[in-house]
Each structure stands twice: as structure tokens, then as C-alpha cells.
Motif scaffolding. Structure first.
Motif, mmCIF file in Angstrom:
data_model
loop_
_atom_site.group_PDB
_atom_site.id
_atom_site.type_symbol
_atom_site.label_atom_id
_atom_site.label_comp_id
_atom_site.label_asym_id
_atom_site.label_seq_id
_atom_site.Cartn_x
_atom_site.Cartn_y
_atom_site.Cartn_z
ATOM 1 N N LYS A 1 -19.456 29.012 97.251
ATOM 2 C CA LYS A 1 -19.386 27.576 97.452
ATOM 3 C C LYS A 1 -19.993 26.830 96.277
ATOM 4 O O LYS A 1 -21.060 27.168 95.787
ATOM 5 C CB LYS A 1 -20.130 27.198 98.746
ATOM 6 N N LYS A 2 -19.294 25.793 95.809
ATOM 7 C CA LYS A 2 -19.772 25.008 94.678
ATOM 8 C C LYS A 2 -20.860 24.041 95.124
ATOM 9 O O LYS A 2 -20.757 23.404 96.160
ATOM 10 C CB LYS A 2 -18.621 24.229 94.036
ATOM 11 N N ASP B 1 -22.318 21.567 90.377
ATOM 12 C CA ASP B 1 -21.096 22.217 89.899
ATOM 13 C C ASP B 1 -19.909 21.262 89.987
ATOM 14 O O ASP B 1 -19.080 21.193 89.070
ATOM 15 C CB ASP B 1 -20.795 23.475 90.716
ATOM 16 N N LYS B 2 -19.821 20.537 91.096
ATOM 17 C CA LYS B 2 -18.722 19.602 91.287
ATOM 18 C C LYS B 2 -18.763 18.470 90.263
ATOM 19 O O LYS B 2 -17.727 18.038 89.748
ATOM 20 C CB LYS B 2 -18.745 19.044 92.711
#
Length: 211
Positions: free
Chosen positions: A2-3, A7-8
Motif C-alpha cells: 500500500k502506498k 508516496d502518492k
């Protein structure tokens, strides 16, 4: 895996170039304060840079963008090994052998892409499918239409080191895009990562509409 929010944010900055905190918050669906906390952290880690731009009256607007250090978050696939192999081919076998290698790769990639795109009957469908394929390969591809022209945009190049060492790879990819779009379209590269720009962009126009 999961980001994280960080990261997003890095992914959006890679795709959009420069963007404000307010625009980031809207795209992520979180509060401006939440975005600012993440941006402060990323700035302290030297992954994000800020610039100010005056837009009319009032205080300058702050824009956020990726730093040079952040490129490590978007790695070039096996960069050093690939460059060394290309240098060895050129040194031991000559330029002609390197051209043959690139041409063989070009044909194989074209056939694979064409097999995937054969059911796509319109330019929009072909671009959508092509962007999916290229994104799966690490190119972070998208397309848009502006004033009757199409633009294929690749926000990252996972073979950048190889392409910098031998620009035959870039020429090969342009040839494939031209074949995939068909004879009725003119395809030209208008932005180039290897030339120092943030992304590779290809303009696609119907030949009958070109004055």
C-alpha cells in the motif's frame, strides 16, 4: 504494498511537474493541512523543492516539485548494468551490431503491442490501451486531447540510462508509435526526457487536418 501519503504525493509531482498544496489536497482528497504536513516532511528529506510565483495581486503562490534526489524513487531499470552491456556490444562488435540489437528489439516490441491493440478500433481506444501497457512497464503514461490533437505523455523513462547511452532506443520507440497509430496520423516527439525535459510527449495529428 500500500502506498503512503508521501508516496502518492511524489507520484503526483512526477506526473504533474509543479503543483500547489491546494491542488494536491484536492487530488488526494485530504485536507490542505494534511498535505502541508507531508510536504514539510518531504522538503526536510530533500525530496521536494519549492518555488514562488506571483499570480496577480496578493502573496506569491508556492509551487512544489520533485528534487533531483527524488529521482531515486523512480529508478532506471538495471541502469548501470544495461549501460555496461551496451558499451561492451559497441566495443567488441561495433555500431552495426548495436543497431541490429535495437532493430530486433523494436520489431519484437511492435508485434507485442500490436497484438494487444488489435481490438482497439479508434485512436482513443488505442491510446488508452497503449498507455496501460506502457504504465505497466514503468513509463507512467497518459494521454489527452487538446484542440483536435492527441498527446501521448510519458512521465518517466525506466530505460533512461540506456537511451542516454544510445539514442537509437528513442528513435525505435518513435518508430513504433508511428506504426501503431497508423498511416493516417502524424506522430512527432515534442518533449524529450533525454534532452533534459521533465517528460516525453508525442503529438499525434490526423494528416488530413494538417494545413
Amino acid at each position: 504494498m500500500k502506498k503512503t501519503a508521501s508516496d502518492k504525493i511524489l507520484m503526483i509531482l512526477k506526473m504533474r511537474g509543479k503543483i500547489t498544496a491546494a491542488a494536491l489536497a484536492k487530488e488526494l482528497g485530504i485536507t490542505k493541512e494534511g498535505v502541508r504536513l507531508q510536504l514539510v516532511k518531504l522538503t526536510e528529506e530533500d525530496l521536494v523543492e519549492t518555488t514562488s510565483k506571483r499570480e496577480g495581486v496578493g502573496r506569491p503562490v508556492t509551487y512544489y516539485s520533485l528534487s533531483e534526489k527524488s529521482t531515486s524513487k523512480f529508478p532506471d531499470s538495471h541502469a548501470q548494468m544495461t549501460v555496461e552491456l551496451l558499451q561492451s556490444v559497441k566495443s567488441l562488435l561495433g555500431d552495426n551490431a548495436l543497431d541490429l540489437l535495437i532493430n530486433d528489439r523494436e520489431k519484437k516490441i511492435y508485434q507485442r503491442y500490436e497484438d494487444e491493440l488489435k481490438k482497439a478500433t479508434t485512436i482513443e481506444k488505442r491510446l488508452t490501451k497503449l498507455c496501460k501497457i506502457r504504465s505497466d512497464e514503468g513509463y507512467m503514461a497518459e494521454w489527452k486531447k487538446e484542440k483536435g490533437e492527441y498527446f501521448l505523455i510519458e512521465n518517466h523513462c525506466p530505460i533512461c540510462a540506456a537511451a542516454t547511452e544510445c539514442q537509437g532506443f528513442c528513435r525505435s520507440e518513435l518508430n513504433n508509435f508511428r506504426q501503431l497509430m497508423g498511416d493516417e496520423f502524424l506522430v512527432e516527439r515534442v518533449q524529450h526526457i533525454v534532452s533534459g525535459e521533465e517528460r516525453c510527449t508525442y503529438r499525434i495529428r490526423e494528416k488530413d487536418n494538417i494545413l
